[in-house]
Design a protein around this motif. Structure first.
Motif, mmCIF file in Angstrom:
data_model
loop_
_atom_site.group_PDB
_atom_site.id
_atom_site.type_symbol
_atom_site.label_atom_id
_atom_site.label_comp_id
_atom_site.label_asym_id
_atom_site.label_seq_id
_atom_site.Cartn_x
_atom_site.Cartn_y
_atom_site.Cartn_z
ATOM 1 N N GLY A 1 0.743 -1.715 -0.001
ATOM 2 C CA GLY A 1 0.257 -0.653 -0.064
ATOM 3 C C GLY A 1 0.622 1.229 -0.127
ATOM 4 O O GLY A 1 1.615 1.653 1.077
ATOM 5 N N GLY A 2 1.228 1.744 -1.074
ATOM 6 C CA GLY A 2 1.566 3.284 -1.297
ATOM 7 C C GLY A 2 0.392 4.401 -0.821
ATOM 8 O O GLY A 2 0.779 5.285 -1.719
ATOM 9 N N GLY A 3 0.208 4.243 -0.045
ATOM 10 C CA GLY A 3 -0.522 5.638 0.880
ATOM 11 C C GLY A 3 0.291 6.376 1.742
ATOM 12 O O GLY A 3 1.097 6.423 1.193
ATOM 13 N N ALA A 4 -0.600 7.149 2.487
ATOM 14 C CA ALA A 4 0.187 8.200 3.629
ATOM 15 C C ALA A 4 1.551 7.372 4.213
ATOM 16 O O ALA A 4 2.527 7.134 4.698
ATOM 17 C CB ALA A 4 -1.132 9.157 4.325
ATOM 18 N N VAL B 1 14.193 -2.384 -0.178
ATOM 19 C CA VAL B 1 12.471 -1.850 0.273
ATOM 20 C C VAL B 1 11.531 -2.142 -1.090
ATOM 21 O O VAL B 1 12.050 -0.911 -1.990
ATOM 22 C CB VAL B 1 12.441 -0.505 0.923
ATOM 23 N N ILE B 2 10.475 -2.682 -0.650
ATOM 24 C CA ILE B 2 9.821 -2.196 -1.940
ATOM 25 C C ILE B 2 7.885 -1.936 -1.868
ATOM 26 O O ILE B 2 7.908 -2.552 -0.646
ATOM 27 C CB ILE B 2 9.532 -4.008 -2.763
ATOM 28 N N ILE B 3 7.507 -0.526 -2.364
ATOM 29 C CA ILE B 3 6.832 -0.258 -2.380
ATOM 30 C C ILE B 3 5.383 -1.376 -2.604
ATOM 31 O O ILE B 3 5.693 -1.666 -4.375
ATOM 32 C CB ILE B 3 6.277 1.000 -2.270
ATOM 33 N N ILE B 4 4.435 -2.045 -2.555
ATOM 34 C CA ILE B 4 3.316 -3.055 -3.670
ATOM 35 C C ILE B 4 2.220 -1.932 -2.863
ATOM 36 O O ILE B 4 1.698 -1.976 -2.545
ATOM 37 C CB ILE B 4 3.568 -4.036 -3.154
ATOM 38 N N GLU B 5 1.797 -1.533 -4.819
ATOM 39 C CA GLU B 5 0.755 -0.555 -4.658
ATOM 40 C C GLU B 5 -0.776 -1.156 -5.832
ATOM 41 O O GLU B 5 -0.017 -1.262 -7.568
ATOM 42 C CB GLU B 5 1.447 1.209 -4.684
ATOM 43 N N LYS B 6 -1.031 -1.443 -5.636
ATOM 44 C CA LYS B 6 -2.631 -1.671 -6.062
ATOM 45 C C LYS B 6 -3.093 -0.788 -7.346
ATOM 46 O O LYS B 6 -3.293 -0.900 -8.697
ATOM 47 C CB LYS B 6 -3.690 -2.684 -5.683
ATOM 48 N N GLU B 7 -2.930 0.290 -7.634
ATOM 49 C CA GLU B 7 -2.660 1.405 -7.894
ATOM 50 C C GLU B 7 -2.073 1.632 -9.344
ATOM 51 O O GLU B 7 -1.247 1.478 -9.042
ATOM 52 C CB GLU B 7 -4.053 3.071 -7.957
ATOM 53 N N GLN B 8 -2.491 2.410 -10.597
ATOM 54 C CA GLN B 8 -1.455 3.151 -11.181
ATOM 55 C C GLN B 8 -0.110 3.753 -10.820
ATOM 56 O O GLN B 8 1.274 3.663 -11.370
ATOM 57 C CB GLN B 8 -1.809 3.449 -12.451
ATOM 58 N N ARG B 9 -0.234 4.522 -9.873
ATOM 59 C CA ARG B 9 0.720 5.489 -8.605
ATOM 60 C C ARG B 9 0.116 5.630 -7.588
ATOM 61 O O ARG B 9 -0.854 4.938 -7.249
ATOM 62 C CB ARG B 9 0.782 6.399 -9.652
ATOM 63 N N VAL B 10 1.352 5.759 -6.556
ATOM 64 C CA VAL B 10 0.989 6.058 -5.264
ATOM 65 C C VAL B 10 0.177 6.916 -4.510
ATOM 66 O O VAL B 10 0.904 8.271 -5.485
ATOM 67 C CB VAL B 10 2.841 5.607 -4.614
ATOM 68 N N GLY B 11 0.128 7.053 -3.787
ATOM 69 C CA GLY B 11 -0.218 8.109 -3.122
ATOM 70 C C GLY B 11 -1.160 9.140 -3.511
ATOM 71 O O GLY B 11 -1.505 10.581 -3.554
ATOM 72 N N LYS B 12 -2.311 8.317 -4.461
ATOM 73 C CA LYS B 12 -3.518 8.783 -4.963
ATOM 74 C C LYS B 12 -4.370 9.933 -3.843
ATOM 75 O O LYS B 12 -4.877 11.104 -4.271
ATOM 76 C CB LYS B 12 -4.331 7.855 -5.359
ATOM 77 N N LYS B 13 -3.903 9.179 -2.893
ATOM 78 C CA LYS B 13 -5.517 9.773 -1.457
ATOM 79 C C LYS B 13 -5.089 11.057 -1.144
ATOM 80 O O LYS B 13 -5.163 12.103 -1.033
ATOM 81 C CB LYS B 13 -5.576 8.925 -0.523
ATOM 82 N N ILE B 14 -3.879 11.057 -0.827
ATOM 83 C CA ILE B 14 -2.967 11.915 -0.297
ATOM 84 C C ILE B 14 -3.266 13.346 -1.506
ATOM 85 O O ILE B 14 -3.711 14.572 -0.634
ATOM 86 C CB ILE B 14 -1.319 12.280 -0.664
ATOM 87 N N LEU B 15 -3.288 12.918 -3.016
ATOM 88 C CA LEU B 15 -3.668 14.238 -3.263
ATOM 89 C C LEU B 15 -5.092 14.899 -2.759
ATOM 90 O O LEU B 15 -5.398 16.201 -3.256
ATOM 91 C CB LEU B 15 -3.823 13.799 -5.306
ATOM 92 N N ALA B 16 -6.143 13.868 -2.336
ATOM 93 C CA ALA B 16 -7.387 14.469 -2.503
ATOM 94 C C ALA B 16 -7.893 15.175 -0.864
ATOM 95 O O ALA B 16 -9.075 15.382 -0.845
ATOM 96 C CB ALA B 16 -8.460 13.458 -2.942
ATOM 97 N N THR B 17 -6.728 15.223 -0.167
ATOM 98 C CA THR B 17 -6.511 15.406 0.521
ATOM 99 C C THR B 17 -6.756 17.137 1.519
ATOM 100 O O THR B 17 -6.445 17.862 0.317
ATOM 101 C CB THR B 17 -5.434 14.670 1.827
ATOM 102 N N GLY B 18 -7.512 17.146 2.177
ATOM 103 C CA GLY B 18 -7.830 19.001 3.006
ATOM 104 C C GLY B 18 -8.520 19.824 1.539
ATOM 105 O O GLY B 18 -7.367 20.806 1.220
ATOM 106 N N ASN B 19 -8.799 19.399 0.752
ATOM 107 C CA ASN B 19 -9.340 19.834 -0.767
ATOM 108 C C ASN B 19 -8.747 20.303 -1.293
ATOM 109 O O ASN B 19 -8.158 21.436 -2.219
ATOM 110 C CB ASN B 19 -10.465 21.608 -0.276
ATOM 111 N N GLY B 20 -7.862 19.098 -1.738
ATOM 112 C CA GLY B 20 -6.520 19.243 -2.824
ATOM 113 C C GLY B 20 -4.971 19.893 -1.533
ATOM 114 O O GLY B 20 -4.084 20.679 -2.173
ATOM 115 N N ARG B 21 -5.262 20.339 -0.370
ATOM 116 C CA ARG B 21 -4.139 21.102 0.059
ATOM 117 C C ARG B 21 -3.565 20.353 0.730
ATOM 118 O O ARG B 21 -2.598 20.669 1.894
ATOM 119 C CB ARG B 21 -5.659 22.525 0.880
ATOM 120 N N CYS B 22 -4.090 19.248 1.347
ATOM 121 C CA CYS B 22 -3.617 18.246 2.668
ATOM 122 C C CYS B 22 -3.416 19.268 3.978
ATOM 123 O O CYS B 22 -2.218 19.588 4.087
ATOM 124 C CB CYS B 22 -2.411 17.415 2.637
#
Ligand code: FAD
Length: 408
Positions: A12-15, A33-54
């Protein structure tokens, strides 16, 4: 089927996962160290946080801002890795930040992408491999090695850190699949509910109130009227739901109580008798006006109309002077304890956070290691802990990720 080896596999390549992988690689640059992420790129949710301000942390974070069976663990985590330590981590990888109202911290650039960008730069510098588009299906342990089976490949790892999140906002990656394989490995998953989500209400006036925002106090009560949680702030009226930060903060409790209801107090700064006196004065001052103007200067016009016309069945062309003592008391009662029946909103797609996850009893709060499977660590929202709105959830994801990254 391709095979890979890693000293540490972060799933899981999230926060939590990104911070964990950076910390782990910083500690020992020779480890793979390997990150295994199911989406095509890591951190998708981070980009959506805080109305785009995190809103990446909150300087005032304390255990009371967290709920669930890992709350005690949070107490330890906040001692070991408080917000200042999370910010030091980010400063060290190049992030500028600033503190705003109520302790909320944002990147100085006001862009959530800055947070993700510094993490990805650090991963690149440290040689951490990202395997994207690679959903983990199962994990098993043979001897002291783990076998992580993904779509199209298998990773053999000495240590595994599961950072797959919960079920909230599936389109951003977290679909609950991590909790499934954690259950298969013997963990207890507590019941899951959406949290930080609008609360669905049954009330015939919602259509007329749709789109209004006002300040007030929201109380969640059980069938006997006992208050379970109370919050103040901006209340937003939707067609079938109430929202706003204060509503979000009590949303996860709705599923736990019988016949839940919400009381709105639109005048929390006034006690009931003072409000009644003020309404009597108003009746005198506006006695020759019609009810259309009774709330002018006092309350959102549409709320005023709904209270008088729909809740109390008054004709708005009636003279204010005709309001009786009972009317005035009923108005004050509605303005301070307006009741809305609510129903559990099981819509994870509109939730920011998941309540529930791996039982707190099965995670060591000093390491984030599972007490059921040695060498397996569980971070972030996969654990049974959910925070209030205001930077607390990312604080937990980051501090648990840093902790596991140091201990793994
Ligand atoms: C719209 C929105 C706004 C938010 N804003 C804020 C905010 O401003 N401040 C705050 O504190 N919190 C905020 N939150 C909450 C916060 O984002 C989460 O609590 C936090 O991201 C949890 O981190 P995590 O790493 O545990 O899980 P996630 O960030 O959900 O990451 C999990 C990752 O694991 C991957 N994954 C899942 N299953 C698998 C699998 N089987 N195989 C491989 N990979 C998998 C997912 O694709 C995902 O990338 C917000 C949430 C949302 C939805």
């Amino acid at each position: 089927m391709e095979n890979y080896f890693a000293n540490v596999a972060v799933i899981g390549g999230g926060a939590a996962g990104l911070v964990c992988a950076v910390t782990c690689a910083q500690k020992d640059k020779n480890r793979k160290v390997i990150i295994i992420e199911k989406e095509q790129r890591v951190g998708k949710k981070i980009l959506a946080t805080g109305n785009g301000r995190c809103n990446l942390t909150n300087m005032k974070a304390s255990p009371e801002n967290y709920h669930g069976s890992f709350q005690k663990g949070v107490e330890n985590l906040l001692k070991e890795i408080p917000p200042s330590e999370v910010l030091r981590f980010f400063e060290n990888i190049g992030l500028f930040w600033k503190e705003e109202d109520e302790g909320r911290v944002y990147p100085y650039s006001n862009q959530a992408s800055s947070v993700l960008d510094v993490l990805r730069l650090a991963l690149d510098r440290l040689g951490v491999e990202e395997k994207c588009g690679c959903a983990v299906k199962s994990i098993s342990k043979r001897g002291n090695k783990f076998s992580v089976v993904c779509d199209g490949c298998t990773v053999t790892a000495e240590k595994v850190v599961v950072c797959t999140g919960g079920k909230a906002s599936e389109k951003l990656g977290s679909d609950g699949s991590g909790l499934k394989f954690l259950k298969e490995m013997g963990h207890t998953i507590t019941p899951l509910y959406p949290s930080l989500v609008p609360v669905s209400v049954k009330n015939p006036y919602m259509k007329s109130l749709k789109g209004i925002r006002c300040m007030g106090e929201v109380s969640l009560a059980d069938e006997k009227g006992k208050i379970v949680k109370r919050e103040q702030g901006e209340i937003q009226f939707g067609e079938k739901a109430l929202s706003g930060i204060c509503v979000f903060n009590l949303s996860s409790y709705v599923g736990e109580i019988k016949k839940p209801r919400i009381y709105l107090n639109l005048f929390p700064e006034y006690d009931f008798n003072t409000l009644v006196d003020l309404l009597f004065k108003r009746r005198k001052m506006l006695s020759e006006n019609t009810l259309e103007d009774f709330f002018t200067g006092m309350l959102h016009k549409r709320i005023g109309f709904v209270v008088l016309k729909d809740v109390l069945s008054k004709n708005l062309s009636q003279k204010v002077g005709n309001l009786t003592k009972t009317d005035i008391k009923q108005i004050a009662q509605t303005l301070t304890k307006w009741e809305f029946d609510c129903t559990v909103n099981m819509n994870f797609s509109s939730a920011q956070v998941t309540k529930g996850g791996v039982s707190g009893k099965e995670i060591d709060p000093y390491t984030m290691e599972s007490k059921k499977v040695k060498g397996l660590y569980i971070c972030g929202e996969a654990a049974d802990v959910d925070g209030d709105c205001g930077g607390y959830n990312l604080q937990f994801a980051f501090s648990s990720g840093i902790m596991a990254g140091r201990m793994v």
